[in-house]
Each structure stands twice: as C-alpha cells, then as structure tokens.
Design an enzyme around this catalytic site. Structure first.
Site, PDB file in Angstrom:
ATOM      1  N   TYR A 101       0.860  -1.175   0.000  1.00 48.92           N
ATOM      2  CA  TYR A 101       0.000   0.000   0.000  1.00 48.92           C
ATOM      3  C   TYR A 101       0.898   1.227   0.000  1.00 48.92           C
ATOM      4  O   TYR A 101       1.844   1.310   0.791  1.00 48.92           O
ATOM      5  CB  TYR A 101      -0.896   0.024   1.241  1.00 48.92           C
ATOM      6  CG  TYR A 101      -1.766   1.257   1.320  1.00 48.92           C
ATOM      7  CD1 TYR A 101      -2.996   1.305   0.679  1.00 48.92           C
ATOM      8  CD2 TYR A 101      -1.335   2.392   2.002  1.00 48.92           C
ATOM      9  CE1 TYR A 101      -3.788   2.441   0.734  1.00 48.92           C
ATOM     10  CE2 TYR A 101      -2.116   3.541   2.048  1.00 48.92           C
ATOM     11  CZ  TYR A 101      -3.344   3.550   1.407  1.00 48.92           C
ATOM     12  OH  TYR A 101      -4.124   4.687   1.451  1.00 48.92           O
ATOM     13  N   GLU A 189      -3.047   7.495  -4.471  1.00 50.38           N
ATOM     14  CA  GLU A 189      -2.945   6.205  -3.782  1.00 50.38           C
ATOM     15  C   GLU A 189      -2.699   5.084  -4.781  1.00 50.38           C
ATOM     16  O   GLU A 189      -3.356   5.020  -5.821  1.00 50.38           O
ATOM     17  CB  GLU A 189      -4.259   5.947  -3.028  1.00 50.38           C
ATOM     18  CG  GLU A 189      -4.312   4.641  -2.276  1.00 50.38           C
ATOM     19  CD  GLU A 189      -5.705   4.379  -1.705  1.00 50.38           C
ATOM     20  OE1 GLU A 189      -5.910   4.646  -0.519  1.00 50.38           O
ATOM     21  OE2 GLU A 189      -6.590   3.916  -2.467  1.00 50.38           O
TER      22      GLU A 189
END
Lengths: 386, 285, 386, 285
Positions: A101, A189
């Site tokens: 992530y 992201e």
C-alpha cells in the site's frame, strides 16, 4: 474531483510509474478486442466512483477474449451502489508476489503531505488502520521543502521492504510525490503496488482525488471529469456555481453558508426523523445571493420530485434579507412551486425582508421567526401532505 | 480584555480597493476598528475613506505600524498576500478568501509559523471583539460585549448562535471564525487555550462541523487543560459520508470526521453539546 | 563556467525573457548577411570572456550591412586583454528609453540568492555599488521557498519603476529566477534591461556564470563551454582533473591542497618579488595523488616555457610522502625536466619520502625542509639561471 | 575543555562502507574518537571494525545516541545525507565532501539552521581536539594539546601551521576547518565566538584566503567582541583577480575578496597578520 482508476493510472504513467498496459472498453466487443490484443488472462474492472466494486461483482478475471467479452457484458450497465457502470478497464493479469500500500494525502491536522506505506497492501487501508496501525509507516513531508531522498530510504527500511526493491520503490515514491504535487491531488494512492514474480514493481490499482479549488490550474485534469454517475441536479448546480448535494429526504433546503446549511438539514432531521422526514438536499447559495441565483437554486431544489416542502433559511450578514425576499418572489413567480415554502429571514434587513414576503400574500409561503420554528413548520408541512 | 483584537488594533486591509475589501473596510471603520490603511499593488498613493493605500505591505507597515492585516484578495493571489503580510512583520493575519488550494495553504501556514505570525483562516468570517473592533465580515448586530468566547468553523452558523445569545442577554468577549478549510492557520485548540487564559472570558461556545478531527483534538484539550465551561454544537449530523458539504473541509471520509464521534468526544470531555444551535444560550446560562 | 553574452541571452530566451533577435557571426560576410536580414541598424559585439570590451573597441554600431561587415572585420581577430575575438553577436539596435540593471547572484554571506536591481542600469554595477549603493535594491530569496510574488512587487516599487512596466518586469524577474535556479547559475545578470521607445522591456546584454560543481547535471550548458580564450595548459589540466591556473612568473608550483597551493605561490612572490620572480602557476594535485597524476602535473607545469624552476610542496595528510616521492621520480624519468626542482615533503611518511628522493641522487633535484626554505631555494635557483 | 568535540563525542560516519569513509573512520578510531556506528543505505546490519552499520540515520541515532556525524559521501548524495543527519537530531554535522553545488548548499544550510543543527563544511578537513578526538581527516601528527584555537578555510595549510606550532612547542585546544566553499555551515565568526568563550583557549590562529568577505566580518568581530589575541594568515596575495584558485570560494571578484583588504581589516582589528604561515608560531609566542 475523483479520477477513475484508469485515469489515475494513466496519470501515474505520465510521471513514470509502471502500470499494467491495459485499456478502457465501453462495449463487450471492445473488451474482447483488448483482451485478445493483450493475449494473456485479463482483469475486467468496473470504472465507477464508488468503493466496494469487487464485492459487488464489478471485477472479474477472464482467461481469454471470449470470457472477457462475457464479463464485460455482465459488468457494463451494472448498478453498483446507485451508479451505473459505463466503462471497464481491461488490464493484463499480474503475477503477484507481494502487495504494497502506498499513498500520499493531505494531513489536515499536521498541515502537510503525509506518506502512508505498508507491506500489507491490497486490503482496505481503513480496516488495516483500525486493526494494525503499526503496519502502516507514516512520514510527513515539509510542504515547502518537499520529499527528501532519505525519507524514501526510511520508509522502505521501516516497512521492511526487501532491499532488492528499494531503488525502484524510491523511484516510484518520488514519482508519486511529483504526481501528487503537480496534479494538486488531495490523495494519490496505489493499492496495491505489486511486486511481480519477475521482481518488478507495478501499480495495479490507483486512486487520485484532485483538489476542487485547484482545478483552475489543472485544465487537463478538469477535462477528465466524469459526471455520468452524478445526479443531474448536482451537475446543474455546479454549472450555476451553487453548492448543492442531493439527499433522500423531503425538505428542500436553501441556506446561506455551508455550516448553517448543514445545521438546517440537521434541524429538519431532528424534528422530522421520528416521521422519517428529513432533508432533500444540502444547498448553500453563498454570500450576497442575487435574485437570479435564488431562482436557480429554487429550480434545482424542485427538480427533485421527492421534495414536499422548501425551507429557506437566511441569516443575513453580507446578504441583505430584503434582497433575498425580492429574489424569492421573483423565483416564485418564475418557478411557481406546487409545494409549500417555509421562509425564515434573520439578520441584516430581516424586518424589511419579512415585510416583503408577507405583503406578497402568497398562500404557499409560511413565515418563521427562528430556525427551530422553521424546521418544525417544514416538517409539519410535509406531514400534512403525506 | 479580549483575544486577538481590541480597540487598539491597527488594521491594514489587503485588497482595500477591491469590491469586497472596500465594502468590509467601511463596515469595520463604522464599527470603530482602527483601519489605518490598505494595500493594493499598483494603487499606492491613492486614498480610501481617508486612509492611505500602499503598493506593498512593507511600505504600509513601515508607515502605519499596523499589527493586524485582513486579506480579502481572490484565491489566486491570497497565498502570496498572506506571506507578504507575514514577511512585513504583521503579527495577526486574518484571511477571508475561500477556494484557496490546500497545497498552497500548507506552504503558507508553514511560512507563517516560521515567521511567528498568527494566521486565522482562510475561508473564515474573521474576528470580532464586540464593542471594540471587528476584523472581517461578522455583522455588528450579532453580538454584544460580554464574557462568553465563541470559536467556530462556520460563518452564518456563528451569526445564528451569536444572535440567539444576544436575544438571551448573553454577551461575547470575542468571536473567532477559524474557517472550514482542511488546512487553517489557527485551530480550535489555539483559540480555546487563549480563551482559557483570557480573564474576560468565563465560558466558551465551540461550533464545529463534520470533517477532520479538530473537534476531537479540542475535546482532548477541554478534558486536560480547560477549567472554563464549554458549550458546543456540531453541524452535519444528517450529512452523508463521502460528500463534501460546501466547506472544503466538511467531509466524512473513511469513517472519520462524523458529527457523532465528535459529539461523543466533546461530551466525554465534559462539554455540553446542543442538538440545536438555538439551544446554546441555555447551555451557557 | 562563464557563458558568452549570446549564450546567456539565448538561455534567457528559453525562459521567456525577451531579447533582441540577433545572431552570431564568425566571419565579416556572416555579419553582413545577418545585418541585411535584420534590415535595421545593428550593433556588432565581440564575444569574449572578459570585461571592458566596449572601451577596447569591441562593440560598434553599424548603420547598414556594409558597415556591419567592416566592423566585424575589425573586431574578429582583435585581441582584448589577451583574448582573441572569434565570434561577434550582430543584434538589431534598440530604441533605449531607460536602462535597468537586474541580476540574481549567490550571496555568500547570507547563504541565499540575492536579487539586485536598479534603474541606473547600463553602467558598471561595481562602480554604482561604490558610488551610490542606495540606487541598488537588494532582495534576498529564501533558497527553499523561492521567489515570492510580493517580492517582485516590492522590487519594482522600491526601485521606482513606472507602474506601466511592473507586470512585464515581474514576468522577466520570475523568468530570470527560474533561469538562475534551473541552470545552477552563480550569476544571472541582465545589464541593461532596456525599456524601449515602444514601452517594451528587452534584455540587451546578459551574463551568466554556471556553478562548475553543478555542470554534471547541466549537460546542455556544459556543452557550451568555449575554451578558445583559455591557455591550452589549463584545458589540458581540466581534462586531467588537476586544478591549474597559468600565471606569469618563473616558478612552477605543485602542491597538495588549494590553500597551501596559494600559500606556496605567495611565498615565491614574498621572497622573489624584489627580483621580479614569482609563481608560474597555481596547481593543486588534490588528496592522495598517484604517480600518474604527479607526472601529468609536472608535464603541464613544464609546458609553460617561462618556467625556470619547479617547486614541489607536499604536506602529507591523506597523501603519503613516500608515494609522492615515487611519483616524482617516475615523472622525472618520463618528463626529464631541464629545469631544477625544489622538493619539500612534510607530514605523513616525510622521512621515507625524503630518503627516496635523496637516494635517487639526481643533480637537478634540491631538497628543502620547510616551506620558507623551499621558496627561498626556488627563488635562488631562478636567479642563478638568469 | 575544547569546542565542538571532545573525548565523549559519539560519532557516526555517513558513508562508512565507502573507501574514503572507511579509511578515515579507522584513523579516527585509532586516534581515540568514539565512532559508534556508520550509515550506508542498503548495508544496514553489517559491521565495520566492531561498530554497527545502519540503513538510516534515524535508526543509527536511535540505537547509538550519537550527537555527531561525519559526512563522507559523494557530492551528489551529500546534501541529502546532511539533511538526514539534521532530521535525525544530530547536533553537530561535519561534511568533508567537496564539489557540492552552491544551490544545494544554500538549501541545506537553511535546513540545518531551522532544525538547530550545527553544520561544519562542506569541503573541509573536519575538527580535531588534540589528545581527545578528531572527526575528519586532519592528520594526528600535526597537533598536540594546548591552548591555541585554530580556525581555517583550508586543509593542508592548516596542517602546515599546526605542524609549525607543534615544532615550536605550542599546543592546540581545537582545530576547526570550516572549508573553502562559498556557502558553508559555520563561519569564522561562529568559531571565534566559541573560542572566545572557551576557557581552555587563550589565543587564536585564523587562516583565511581570498574570496568572499568572511575574514572582513571576522575582523569586525575581533575588533568588537574578542579579548583573546588573534594571529592570522591570509593565503592568495599573489592570486590574480577573476580566477578561481582551487577552492570554489577562492576568487577575487569585482574587486572584492582580495588578500590585501582582508589583511588590512584584520590588522586594523588588532590581529597580528603573518606574511608566511611558518611565522604564525612567533606571533603566538
């Protein structure tokens, strides 16, 4: 302004971040063509501005072009949480060894960009944040100085990334930071950033949100806006320069100021919730609204067929209540609403404004003195019509 | 006493020759605020309602000794205007401008902190010390002098509460609008601390809204560091998640920033939370 | 690294600064062709890395192409302070209403960029700085934050620039700052920046110096280096990675460390000046010099025909004196200098080094214990040969 | 006592696994300096002469409590390494690296100042407190403990002077090489002030050179704020104007920074200026 997954990833690519070489399809045939051109198993992914598309069946792995066509046919037109899928991204399947992530976001509290990174990518970051916050490495960036080289090393080291990937991770992080800065993003992201079987890093899914207030200097991004999933009334309001969000209730609200507009909504719910009555919308007409804006706002509110009553709550500061009253009458005469309107004018020139309303003697219009009273009268009006 | 401004504050208006700047400069003067000049690059040497207009903040501060500045220029120019004020040594900068990109504000807030200038806003209605001075757009009619400090993210909601207090016979020491943007110069905690230390303030009203966690941090502060009673209202209980409610900062995102969690935190900290802004005066009585 | 005027101005143009649309000529015919193409009176300007070319006759105003040809013929090949003119810039003449000085430079003391600006442009800035320092507006720039908009307004206002030009002046200053930053310049100077009769701003002359240490990341600028005016020995030294500057004296110096190298020069002058004897060069062989570097340095020193004696002064820290001694002998055998060499080795392994030298028993080599003694011996050796 | 470093300084070497870094780390250890670790990104977990190597300065400082760092990495990486040390909370950072672009150093020096870290260098030989510790490349043999403070822009010239002092029986409290670059972290004045306040330092030797005006500023300081005697030498009297003499900062430019003007300023300030570095011991006797 949210970008779709494919828009986000294509933007990443412009900044040098490796992404799968997929393409967007609007028909099953296009999806099949892309799949056969890629010549490998593909993932067919719904492109909608909503989370949880995977659970909703909006992401499918297809072994060949025929399967890609079939899945695209399933997904296109699918309704996911109220949004209709109009495009799918057809990406080559990746050989996933590890999911990372990696995101950069505005940290409101710190007033600076925040990098969040974790070896436990792929899953819902909010869930990870709740269950295992230590698994996320957080690094603040000086907004004037920008990202330093040693910070990328720190992040790679602290998250436990194998050394072999530090260099490419550092390059991707630097690129993502440039993307975040140069795109005026609130969020950039990558989830997951994948380590493939060949040891390459690849941004398999991406999400970018652009700061609405910066769109004036991001014309290329602004042009990528996709309103298709949005209620038409919201598009109309944006074009009219009115801050409007459609909700599910019966009381259409027209208020000056965002905080007071939320409060007015809250009051309709406070007094109406027992009878399942609540706000039909958020609407802030802003400071110094002209009769034209009041009329536009009224039209937008009434375009929602669920609206049973309009509540106008104006606390005049810059806004003069007499001018608003004129605007309401003008708008009333143009729009001729069939539903009752509760009007509460307070503050600058309130008595003049209230006098204008009462002199007009329109049966459909109900005057209120306080916000509490206005909300209660609006709830009562809806109940009466039920 | 009061916080931030009083009758002796010397105020410059950046953008005084603009429509909004000029309008509010006049209202501020009418209220008794010592507006000592204005700044509009390219218009230095002109006069506005008897006060001089300067090309630059440095020239304006040198001539007027102003300690306070009100920024009313459009969003594209506001970040530079705020930094100009800080660079010129202004200790209190109040910025009304809305729609400034967050990236710009992160730089500007950092810059002001480094130079030791206090920024309030942006996207805020300003500060008013009733009976003494106002810097910003808060209408004169919403407050009388008194001993309750008011701090708020929102403009008209503040007027609403101030007006309700006035009707209930409750006066105000200072109203501080901190603004509803994600990144702002002055937070709830900054203002609560000043009210806690201000001898003229006996109670505090806090008006928050959904988005971010400033009210949670404020609740911590109230619990740990405040002796004065706090009444509060949080707007946006009926707002859906994931939608930005007018203010750039007013969004419940990833389960964070909901009204309910803020209300719970404030109540747990001992604040009295109203479910209706017009009930605030009762909680302060 | 200095850029020529034309290189500086062409660089300015890349950053959006308006310059006259002249071109460079290497022959009188080219100059005439450029002048006739421009079709207006032109200025023919020598392009050399030296100041005062105007006084030396290196700048001429020509009314037509024929005159341009004649002046170019005069100027090309001209020797200005020891440098031979090999190019001229042929610029259209400007209609000059006002001359502005505008420069950005590194302020060493403040550790930040410094903008200097004055309405009294055109003249020698050092002279202006001495005679009327208040006529120059000085503004420091935060090296991390960069140039702020309000600073350009302040400069324009403080220097007394008429308001009509603030906007274009601000644009030029912002462009010049970008040029200074993105080119790693030590100096980016426009003098004069002219206000023309049409009210336009135009950079009529320009000077840019690039930080040598940043050339590794400025390949396009590094490629513009013009060595033509430089002594060949200096070019050779640069290629060999040796810091060398040719001077006018008779004692060729080879030293480790820049400060000690200057000091060694100073000592030869201290003891030799009465007899008009002094240093032939500055040369720093750096830390840990290899025999190959010592040999290369010796060759470069001896390429100067004026050299009557070589003075080698090494204070070994990292550098080991025995290794230097080996290097000297190797170099000696390769180069076979006909002039005497005074050698002084001190510091790490000095006794071993001195032993190596004395064992070699070369008549041409004179050992010294101290720097003072070495300088005195070198001066004496030169006097002996005179 | 001494300034900057002593036998208790805990030192990290950034680039310890490099050729130069490792070589000097060993010499520092041999001298008695407490080298407690090194940093080389990607080599964390290795050992160097019995001390641990870390990937990052944060990890190194957390584990070793180091207060001092020596930066030995190449010019392209040195700016980041210095900032990393400051970010990790190191209070004294000494950078040997030469050829760092000035633009980078302007940022780095500003960064270190904001974080309250003292940077010495770049392009300097480091610091040595004879008999206690050395951080950098100054050879052990050039100085004995004593009461003269030495501050210098140059490496080998400093060794020359130190050696001459040693031969004359004069000892040194601390040698500080500030470096010959145009923009450096620590100036003559910074060091003079520390020597003035250091009880173990009785006299000071200052070794300057052409370029810039640091020696002129130092002369002002000597005149106005120093009670201890200062002997000085300025290198470059024979250097022609407009030519850079090895050090990036050593250039007489626009009539500024000549040796003669510096010598005059120092003499006017009461310093005794030698025309030969080997004469410095006489001026200190």
């Amino acid at each position: 302004m949210k970008l779709h997954e494919y828009q986000s990833k294509f933007l990443f690519r412009e900044f040098g971040i490796p992404i799968p070489n997929g393409q967007v399809a609007k028909t099953p045939d296009e999806a099949a063509a892309i799949a056969s051109q890629l010549g490998v198993p593909v993932v067919v992914k719904a492109q909608v501005h909503v989370g949880g598309r995977g659970k909703a069946g909006g992401v499918k792995l297809a072994r060949d072009a025929e399967e890609a066509r079939r899945y695209a046919a399933d997904i296109l037109g699918m309704d996911i949480k109220g949004l209709v899928v109009q495009q799918v991204l057809v990406d080559p399947g990746a050989d996933i060894q590890q999911e990372i992530y990696l995101a950069i976001t505005n940290d409101r509290g710190a007033g600076s960009p925040l990098i969040m990174s974790s070896l436990e990518g792929g899953m819902d970051i909010e869930e990870l944040n709740r269950s295992r916050p230590d698994a996320i490495i957080r690094e603040h960036i000086d907004p004037i100085l920008g990202l330093n080289g040693f910070q990328t090393t720190h992040i790679a080291s602290a998250m436990g990334l194998p050394r072999a990937h530090w260099r490419s991770f550092g390059n991707i992080l630097r690129s993502l930071y440039r993307c975040y800065i140069e795109s005026d993003a609130e969020l950039a992201e990558i989830n997951p950033l994948v380590i493939t079987g060949e040891g390459e890093l690849l941004a398999v899914d991406g999400k970018v949100i652009i700061d609405d207030n910066a769109l004036f200097r991001q014309p290329k991004l602004a042009a990528q806006r996709d309103d298709s999933g949005e209620p038409e009334s919201e598009s109309l309001a944006r074009e009219a320069g009115i801050s409007y969000i459609k909700l599910d209730g019966q009381i259409g609200c027209m208020v000056n100021g965002a905080g007071l507009a939320m409060t007015t909504m809250d009051m309709t719910k406070l007094y109406g919730d027992a009878d399942r009555i609540g706000p039909a919308n958020f609407l802030d007409i802003g400071g110094g609204a002209s009769p034209e804006q009041v009329a536009a706002a009224l039209r937008i509110i009434l375009s929602d067929a669920k609206v049973q009553c309009v509540l106008i709550n104006i606390f005049g500061g810059i806004t003069r209540c007499d001018e608003v009253a004129d605007g309401i009458l003008t708008a009333y005469n143009e729009v001729k609403p069939s539903v009752p309107m509760v009007i509460r004018l307070q503050g600058t020139n309130a008595s003049e404004g209230n006098a204008i309303i009462s002199q007009a003697q329109i049966p459909n219009i109900i005057s209120a003195q306080t916000l509490t009273q206005a909300a209660q009268l609006a709830v009562a009006a809806v109940k009466e019509r039920a | 006493m009061s916080i931030f401004i009083d009758r002796n504050s010397l105020v410059l208006v950046q953008g005084i020759t603009g429509r909004q700047g000029g309008f509010h400069a006049r209202l501020m003067m009418a209220y008794g605020t010592k507006v000592v000049g204005g700044v509009t690059p390219g218009k230095g040497g002109e006069w506005f309602e008897g006060v001089p207009v300067f090309d630059t903040m440095r020239a304006a501060v040198r001539t007027t000794n102003a300690d306070t500045s009100l920024v009313t220029v459009p969003a594209r120019f506001a970040p530079d205007a705020i930094m100009e004020a800080a660079d010129a040594g202004v200790k209190l900068i109040i910025c009304l401008t809305e729609h400034i990109p967050v990236a710009d504000m992160m730089k500007v807030v950092t810059f002001c902190q480094r130079l030791g200038s206090r920024l309030i806003g942006p996207n805020c209605p300003g500060v008013m010390t009733p009976g003494q001075a106002k810097v910003g757009i808060i209408p004169a009619m919403v407050a009388e002098p008194g001993n309750v400090g008011v701090v708020s993210k929102s403009g008209t909601l503040t007027y609403e509460v101030g007006f309700a207090m006035k009707n209930a016979g409750i006066g105000i020491s200072t109203i501080v609008g901190i603004g509803g943007d994600p990144v702002i110069g002055t937070t709830f905690v900054d203002v609560l601390e000043m009210f806690e230390n201000d001898p003229e303030t006996e109670k505090v009203a806090l008006l928050g809204e959904i988005g971010g966690s400033a009210e949670i941090v404020a609740a911590d502060f109230i619990k740990n560091a405040m002796t004065k009673p706090v009444a509060a209202f949080i707007a946006g209980r009926s707002a859906p998640p994931g939608k930005r409610m007018g203010h750039a900062g007013a969004i419940v995102d990833g389960g964070e920033g909901s009204a309910d969690e803020k209300i719970q935190a404030l109540e747990a900290a001992g604040a009295r939370v109203a479910n209706n802004p017009e009930a605030i005066p009762n909680l302060l009585a």
